[in-house]
Write an enzyme that holds these catalytic residues in place. Sequence first.
Site, PDB file in Angstrom:
ATOM      1  CD  GLU A 144      -4.905   2.412   5.577  1.00 17.06           C
ATOM      2  OE1 GLU A 144      -5.929   1.777   5.856  1.00 17.06           O
ATOM      3  OE2 GLU A 144      -3.813   1.862   5.310  1.00 17.06           O
ATOM      4  CB  CYS A 152      11.028  10.395   8.728  1.00 19.00           C
ATOM      5  SG  CYS A 152      12.627  10.319   7.875  1.00 19.00           S
ATOM      6  CB  CYS A 154      16.220  11.150   7.494  1.00 14.26           C
ATOM      7  SG  CYS A 154      15.077  12.377   6.797  1.00 14.26           S
ATOM      8  CD  GLU A 300      -8.854   1.170   2.862  1.00  9.75           C
ATOM      9  OE1 GLU A 300      -8.383   0.219   3.529  1.00  9.75           O
ATOM     10  OE2 GLU A 300      -8.138   1.953   2.215  1.00  9.75           O
ATOM     11  CG  PHE A 350      -3.921 -14.962   0.438  1.00 15.68           C
ATOM     12  CD1 PHE A 350      -4.673 -15.863  -0.310  1.00 15.68           C
ATOM     13  CD2 PHE A 350      -2.546 -15.051   0.405  1.00 15.68           C
ATOM     14  CE1 PHE A 350      -4.049 -16.844  -1.071  1.00 15.68           C
ATOM     15  CE2 PHE A 350      -1.910 -16.023  -0.348  1.00 15.68           C
ATOM     16  CZ  PHE A 350      -2.668 -16.923  -1.100  1.00 15.68           C
TER      17      PHE A 350
END
Length: 668
Positions: A144, A152, A154, A300, A350
């Site tokens: 994923e 990012c 940085c 998935e 869960f």
Amino acid sequence: MGIHFGGDYNPEQWPEEVWAEDLELMKAAHVTMVTAGIFSWAKVEPRPGQWDFGWFDRVMDGLAGAGIAVCLATMTASPPPWLSRAHPEILPEGPDGQRRWPGGRQHYCPSSPVYRTHAVRLVEQLATRYADHPALAMWHVGNEYGCHTRQCFCDVSAADFRRWLRTRYGSIDALNATWSTAFWSQGYGDFDEVLPPRTAPTFPNPAQQLDYLRFGDEALRTCYLAEKEVLERLTPGVPVTTNLMPQHKPVDAFAWAPHMDAMALDFYQDPYAADDHVRAGYVFDLMRSARSGQPWLLLEQAPSAVNWRPRNGPKPPGAMRLWSWQAVAQGADAVLFFQWRQSLGGAEKFHSAMVPHGGTGTRIFREVTELGRELAAVPGIEGTRSRAEVALLADWHSWWALELDSKPSTALDHSRIALDHYRPLFEAGVACDVLPPQRDLTGYRLVVVPNLYLLTERDAERLADYVRDGGRLLVSFFSGIVDAHDRVHPGGYPGPLRELLGLRVEEFWPLATHQSVSVGDGTYTGRADLWSEAVDLQGAEPLAHFTNGDLTGRPALTRHTYGQGTAWYVATRPDPALLRALLDDVRSEAGVTPVLPNLPPGVQATVREGTDVRYVFLLNHGADPADITLPRPLRDALTPDGPTVTQLTLPPRGVAVLTGPSTPTTHT
């Protein structure tokens, strides 16, 4: 082989005595494939360069012995704690300069050479060790991409961005011209002055933001490609993929498709969203279209509830089966779940699983097992394909640019606009490909453009050529406005589409929240909201006008003959009934017919065909039983020695898979 069935397998969460039970239960549930190892990095490399594959060898050997194929993950999605401790510079930063710390997952800067070096080293170990393992069926790189660390900001990413810009533009003068840096005194004297679009006092340069979105996508893809190179070198012939997410803005699925041996998707439908099957339809068609109709993989989904929404409703009885078959009906050759056995701890404890906390004596396990049996009973579907006569265009670069700040309206939502235009085709039972504007449109009877705010001159010429040669095109509002660098096309709106559409948009007229206007005084009548435009006709004919509000009397819907074809323009967002009426007429003129005529409300109909066989899928997403009459007899493929039928009744959440000889020249 059949449709692959199974799920993510995470045996490291369980003592080894559970593994034998897992294998027996997998066989009982008709599991044929698992994805293994996604989050196993810390387990196989507990210390830098200290490898412990013994336990994973036993997992792979057990799966092979049970006849279960493995989509083997490269384990690089979540770096182990020792890596970020030794090299804190791999940790990503947000646009506000705040560091994202370990403790979750995906805590790495995509541009980090340290992260990439360690990831590639791990992949080399995996590929060398398991190259000839009988369980290895394909590779699953990362996981994923861009889910949590979308970009990012940085200093490592800043340096990588400057490298990217030098390659793209060559000179700082070219960058200044492209980014329109004369505005707000933003002119650069050197590439070293350029930063990512970090948090600024007000709107950052839109061209800079757009390029950083492109760069972010490429940085993620570079991580993927670095691992893929190792896999192709050490395990030639083993397919390589990664799991994309639906309508995922940071990752351009069309740009990734050439680098994936099969498109793969994670999709979690929301049981509380009454029409989420329409969104699923759009995403599934995009996955199928991205590699020119090749079957794709649903890697998935959830057997029931997820854990990450504000309200995590379970899938009611029959919904998991219905939505799984929807994926197959729209081109999937695999139906997998996250995950096999429900975790006892961690952030996803869960999240439902194929084997829930309650074990095998549960509704979920019974439904999972029955779905596995059903998929195994229809072995001829895999590899068959769908054909579409309608193309709906989508473009990540336009999406990125559209939703930047400082627009006439910030309420424009690319995904929502796309679904508004996809829904009438889906509900009519019309097959639809979802394509980028660069794709060849030859052979499509109708092309629908929900919105292409960003449109290059070349792609506009492609659309004009398509219509000139006899195609039918429908374009909606705020399209053709800017070029590839978010600069307005000169000469007025809609830029390179003006001649093709036979009109000029004098002024944008976005509507206020909760405001709507009437459309009528012509062929079509209804209401519209969100957006309107002051349109001047320059050859087009009006089909309907605005009949109240500031644009009363101005055209709302137009039609223009161009060459041998026709182009329609929609200068607002019509209500669903009005847009359905318009698209029904447009596709009728284009000669596009549905899979089945007169579909009952809520029923989806699709077709997959092979050389000498075809499958017709009927799925009832509605709340009421649906009576369906077939134009010719087809056999029930889900019943052993199934009867031939011409009429059937589908209960709510009902599924029918019908088969007959292939008929390439017809839809049914």
